[in-house]
Each structure stands twice: as structure tokens, then as C-alpha cells.
Design a protein around this motif. Sequence first.
Motif, PDB file in Angstrom:
ATOM      1  N   LEU A 118       0.863  -1.124  -0.102  1.00  0.00           N
ATOM      2  CA  LEU A 118       0.079  -0.089   0.047  1.00  0.00           C
ATOM      3  C   LEU A 118       0.839   1.238   0.006  1.00  0.00           C
ATOM      4  O   LEU A 118       0.447   2.322  -0.574  1.00  0.00           O
ATOM      5  N   SER A 119       1.845   1.278   0.546  1.00  0.00           N
ATOM      6  CA  SER A 119       2.713   2.304   0.720  1.00  0.00           C
ATOM      7  C   SER A 119       3.337   2.813  -0.699  1.00  0.00           C
ATOM      8  O   SER A 119       3.767   4.082  -0.896  1.00  0.00           O
ATOM      9  N   LEU A 120       3.478   1.947  -1.641  1.00  0.00           N
ATOM     10  CA  LEU A 120       3.726   2.538  -3.200  1.00  0.00           C
ATOM     11  C   LEU A 120       2.727   3.380  -3.556  1.00  0.00           C
ATOM     12  O   LEU A 120       3.291   4.308  -4.229  1.00  0.00           O
ATOM     13  N   LEU A 121       1.603   3.510  -3.092  1.00  0.00           N
ATOM     14  CA  LEU A 121       0.578   4.679  -3.537  1.00  0.00           C
ATOM     15  C   LEU A 121       1.347   5.943  -3.269  1.00  0.00           C
ATOM     16  O   LEU A 121       1.082   6.920  -4.065  1.00  0.00           O
ATOM     17  N   THR A 122       1.614   6.200  -1.885  1.00  0.00           N
ATOM     18  CA  THR A 122       2.204   7.399  -1.251  1.00  0.00           C
ATOM     19  C   THR A 122       3.703   7.575  -2.339  1.00  0.00           C
ATOM     20  O   THR A 122       3.921   9.035  -2.440  1.00  0.00           O
ATOM     21  N   VAL A 123       4.303   6.744  -2.496  1.00  0.00           N
ATOM     22  CA  VAL A 123       5.669   7.052  -3.138  1.00  0.00           C
ATOM     23  C   VAL A 123       5.523   7.579  -4.575  1.00  0.00           C
ATOM     24  O   VAL A 123       6.138   8.156  -5.193  1.00  0.00           O
ATOM     25  N   THR A 124       4.412   6.828  -5.105  1.00  0.00           N
ATOM     26  CA  THR A 124       4.108   7.162  -6.425  1.00  0.00           C
ATOM     27  C   THR A 124       3.611   8.601  -6.782  1.00  0.00           C
ATOM     28  O   THR A 124       4.115   9.267  -7.761  1.00  0.00           O
ATOM     29  N   VAL A 125       2.856   9.115  -5.736  1.00  0.00           N
ATOM     30  CA  VAL A 125       2.048  10.313  -5.977  1.00  0.00           C
ATOM     31  C   VAL A 125       3.166  11.417  -5.687  1.00  0.00           C
ATOM     32  O   VAL A 125       3.088  12.603  -6.412  1.00  0.00           O
ATOM     33  N   TYR A 126       4.036  11.380  -4.614  1.00  0.00           N
ATOM     34  CA  TYR A 126       4.664  12.247  -4.094  1.00  0.00           C
ATOM     35  C   TYR A 126       5.428  13.163  -5.035  1.00  0.00           C
ATOM     36  O   TYR A 126       5.229  14.368  -4.848  1.00  0.00           O
ATOM     37  N   PRO A 127       6.224  12.731  -5.958  1.00  0.00           N
ATOM     38  CA  PRO A 127       6.930  13.800  -6.996  1.00  0.00           C
ATOM     39  C   PRO A 127       6.052  14.757  -7.627  1.00  0.00           C
ATOM     40  O   PRO A 127       6.627  15.652  -8.107  1.00  0.00           O
ATOM     41  N   TRP A 181      -0.054  23.293  -2.521  1.00  0.00           N
ATOM     42  CA  TRP A 181       0.821  23.987  -1.807  1.00  0.00           C
ATOM     43  C   TRP A 181       1.363  23.129  -0.741  1.00  0.00           C
ATOM     44  O   TRP A 181       2.172  23.469  -0.005  1.00  0.00           O
ATOM     45  N   TRP A 182       0.763  22.024  -0.467  1.00  0.00           N
ATOM     46  CA  TRP A 182       1.202  21.097   0.442  1.00  0.00           C
ATOM     47  C   TRP A 182       1.951  19.726   0.105  1.00  0.00           C
ATOM     48  O   TRP A 182       1.519  18.995   0.720  1.00  0.00           O
ATOM     49  N   PRO A 183       2.863  19.853  -0.723  1.00  0.00           N
ATOM     50  CA  PRO A 183       3.380  18.644  -1.191  1.00  0.00           C
ATOM     51  C   PRO A 183       4.298  17.973   0.102  1.00  0.00           C
ATOM     52  O   PRO A 183       4.584  16.477   0.015  1.00  0.00           O
ATOM     53  N   GLN A 184       4.642  18.710   1.185  1.00  0.00           N
ATOM     54  CA  GLN A 184       5.294  17.984   2.209  1.00  0.00           C
ATOM     55  C   GLN A 184       4.300  17.068   3.064  1.00  0.00           C
ATOM     56  O   GLN A 184       4.868  16.259   3.497  1.00  0.00           O
ATOM     57  N   VAL A 185       2.933  17.440   3.000  1.00  0.00           N
ATOM     58  CA  VAL A 185       2.220  16.420   3.445  1.00  0.00           C
ATOM     59  C   VAL A 185       2.209  15.028   2.888  1.00  0.00           C
ATOM     60  O   VAL A 185       2.427  13.976   3.411  1.00  0.00           O
ATOM     61  N   PHE A 186       2.423  15.028   1.531  1.00  0.00           N
ATOM     62  CA  PHE A 186       2.497  13.622   0.764  1.00  0.00           C
ATOM     63  C   PHE A 186       3.779  13.238   1.041  1.00  0.00           C
ATOM     64  O   PHE A 186       4.086  11.808   0.984  1.00  0.00           O
ATOM     65  N   LEU A 187       4.819  13.905   1.246  1.00  0.00           N
ATOM     66  CA  LEU A 187       6.244  13.251   1.660  1.00  0.00           C
ATOM     67  C   LEU A 187       6.121  12.642   3.124  1.00  0.00           C
ATOM     68  O   LEU A 187       6.587  11.490   3.531  1.00  0.00           O
ATOM     69  N   GLY A 188       5.273  13.338   4.078  1.00  0.00           N
ATOM     70  CA  GLY A 188       5.079  12.753   5.156  1.00  0.00           C
ATOM     71  C   GLY A 188       4.121  11.528   5.049  1.00  0.00           C
ATOM     72  O   GLY A 188       4.513  10.451   5.972  1.00  0.00           O
ATOM     73  N   LEU A 189       3.299  11.542   4.485  1.00  0.00           N
ATOM     74  CA  LEU A 189       2.707  10.381   4.146  1.00  0.00           C
ATOM     75  C   LEU A 189       3.393   9.100   3.574  1.00  0.00           C
ATOM     76  O   LEU A 189       3.209   8.114   4.305  1.00  0.00           O
ATOM     77  N   ALA A 190       4.396   9.543   2.772  1.00  0.00           N
ATOM     78  CA  ALA A 190       5.325   8.167   2.368  1.00  0.00           C
ATOM     79  C   ALA A 190       6.400   8.002   3.404  1.00  0.00           C
ATOM     80  O   ALA A 190       6.726   6.853   3.638  1.00  0.00           O
ATOM     81  N   PHE A 191       6.945   9.018   3.879  1.00  0.00           N
ATOM     82  CA  PHE A 191       8.270   8.810   4.936  1.00  0.00           C
ATOM     83  C   PHE A 191       8.013   8.218   6.276  1.00  0.00           C
ATOM     84  O   PHE A 191       8.836   7.781   6.618  1.00  0.00           O
ATOM     85  N   ASN A 192       6.542   8.306   6.630  1.00  0.00           N
ATOM     86  CA  ASN A 192       6.450   7.840   8.111  1.00  0.00           C
ATOM     87  C   ASN A 192       5.576   6.748   8.075  1.00  0.00           C
ATOM     88  O   ASN A 192       5.087   6.056   9.074  1.00  0.00           O
ATOM     89  N   TRP A 193       5.369   5.980   6.922  1.00  0.00           N
ATOM     90  CA  TRP A 193       4.486   4.906   6.893  1.00  0.00           C
ATOM     91  C   TRP A 193       5.340   3.673   7.296  1.00  0.00           C
ATOM     92  O   TRP A 193       4.350   2.974   8.119  1.00  0.00           O
ATOM     93  N   GLY A 194       6.391   3.593   7.594  1.00  0.00           N
ATOM     94  CA  GLY A 194       7.235   2.562   8.191  1.00  0.00           C
ATOM     95  C   GLY A 194       6.867   2.382   9.713  1.00  0.00           C
ATOM     96  O   GLY A 194       7.126   1.443  10.295  1.00  0.00           O
ATOM     97  N   ALA A 195       6.022   3.623  10.469  1.00  0.00           N
ATOM     98  CA  ALA A 195       5.931   3.405  11.625  1.00  0.00           C
ATOM     99  C   ALA A 195       4.620   2.412  11.775  1.00  0.00           C
ATOM    100  O   ALA A 195       4.672   1.805  12.640  1.00  0.00           O
TER     101      ALA A 195
END
Length: 320
Positions: A148-157, A164-178
Amino acid sequence: MQGDAPMPDGQVSDAPQDNWVDTHAPAPLRPYLRLSRADRPIGTWLLLLPCWWGLTLAILADQSPRWEDLWIFAGCGLGAILMRGAGCTWNDIADRDIDGKVARTRSRPIPSGAVSVRQALAWMVLQSLIALGILLTFHPAAIAMGVLSLLTVTVYPFAKRFTWWPQVFLGLAFNWGAMLAWTAHSGSLGWPAVILYLSGICWTLFYDTIYAHQDAEDDALIGVKSTARLFGAETVGWLKYFLVGTVLLMGIAIILAVQPQASVLALVLALGGPWAMGWHMAWQLRGFDPEDGGKMLQLFRANRDTGLIPLIFLAVALLA
């Protein structure tokens, strides 16, 4: 803005001086390792630390450490290296036209011509397949989380093109490991892991807004959106909100996870983590200077220590 002069021998402009890739890696591999940001390890730490938070919090929650947890710990480390590399490769493929217009990023392997798009795609697939092999050794529920995490990784770039909030998408991807690491230990996702995930997203908004101020001028010229541009002169106020959100949400996650079974001492020790983390973030705020790109990069890199702080407290709480 960074200087426009080309970097010697393919070195990327924002890589630390004398990093191991530029000094010790075999020359044919250097462009690919730079594509994976192996010369800039801070991103790997920022991806890895939420995984280790989730694992240690899960162990605290059920008070049932197992030998398998050592593999989850190591597997998260290897997976973070590989998936950060694959994610950065995908990011650079998607941003190849934008990166060539930004002073700080035009020295990256694709816009500089050191690696072709086809070569980058092959490198991304290779890293992803090795990471998949590691993921398949985890609990089936954690495997599903990883897919499922691949969805966030795919969209982020592409996020900076439409929000104006791309940092939210980075957060979705980078913190999935928790959530993934919690699930790898416990076999199912729990509310403490979800709240810890939200805490990590607040933390990402904090550090990546600082990071984005390096490129705010270039981003404005080419029309790329970011929270740094959105907040402008109000950035410090917003960073304070993200600091409070990080600390409060992590504290709630710890209370929900630890209170039912662990000792009072363990709970107090664990809660010391977000408290100390908040102070480290406050220290960063005191040094915030959006006009000094070097200072912004220094503060961004300091977030490795920011993320290690709660991990140390959680680890000590395991011994209580």
C-alpha cells in the motif's frame, strides 16, 4: 541560491564534502549511488527512524520482545536504504525537467546527463525488487502495508505541481514505516501506530518546510509549490504548530500503547522522548534563517538527531 558552477567529477551540489560515494565508491557506480542519495544519508535516517519508533512502541505495548524483532529492526534498515534509493530515483525521473532549472538540483545525475532515464528506471526496479524480497519475510499484514505504501511513493513527486502542501505527501510516504513495523511485530495495525504515523507527518512538515526554503526563490520562478512558499514570512509560526502536533500526537500514541501493560516507570521514560524531541525542534527554530540556505540545510540534517531522541527514550523504557 546555490552557485551555478558545475560540480567536479559529477558531485551533487548539496552532498556533504568528502562523503563516501565521492571518495570511495567505484567510479562506474557513483552516478547511480548519487541518484539514490547514498551520498546524502539524512533522507535514509528520516525514512528509517519512524520504522524503529513503531517497532519499539509495539514491543512496549505487548511486553513481548522476540528474536524475530532483531530481523525486523535490521530489515527496516536495509529496506529504508533501498526504498529511499528507489523513491529518490523515481522522484528524479519525474522531476528531470524541473531539476535542470533549479541551481541546487541541476547537478543531479539525470539533468546533468550522467544517467539516462532508461538507466534510472532499471536502477529503480532493481532496488525495489531487493526491497520486496526483504518485505516478503515479514508478517503477511505487514507485507500488505508495504504494498500500500507504493501509492504514496508514486504520487509524491507530482504533489508540488497541484498542491501548496507537497510536504504532506512526503510525510505520508516517509512515515509509513511506523505502521508497517508495528504491524510486522504485532500482526495487525493498532491505533497507537496510526497516531504515531500522524505525529511523524507533523515532524515531516516541520523539517521539510525548513528544507524547502533553500529552493523557494527558484520554485517561485518555475511555478513549483511548497509550504515554504505558502507560509513565507509566517513560516516560524507554522513550524511551532507542527512542533506541538509532533509532540502531542507522539505522547498520545505512547500513552495508548504503553499504559495498559507496561509499568508507570516505563510510561514516564517513554513520554520523555517526545518532550526532549520538542526541545530539539525548538532549538532548530531559534536558528531558523530563510535567507541562509546553508543554515537551512544544516538544520534539516539535524533532524536525524531529532528523530533519534524518542527512539532512545523508547529503548530505555523497554528495560524498565
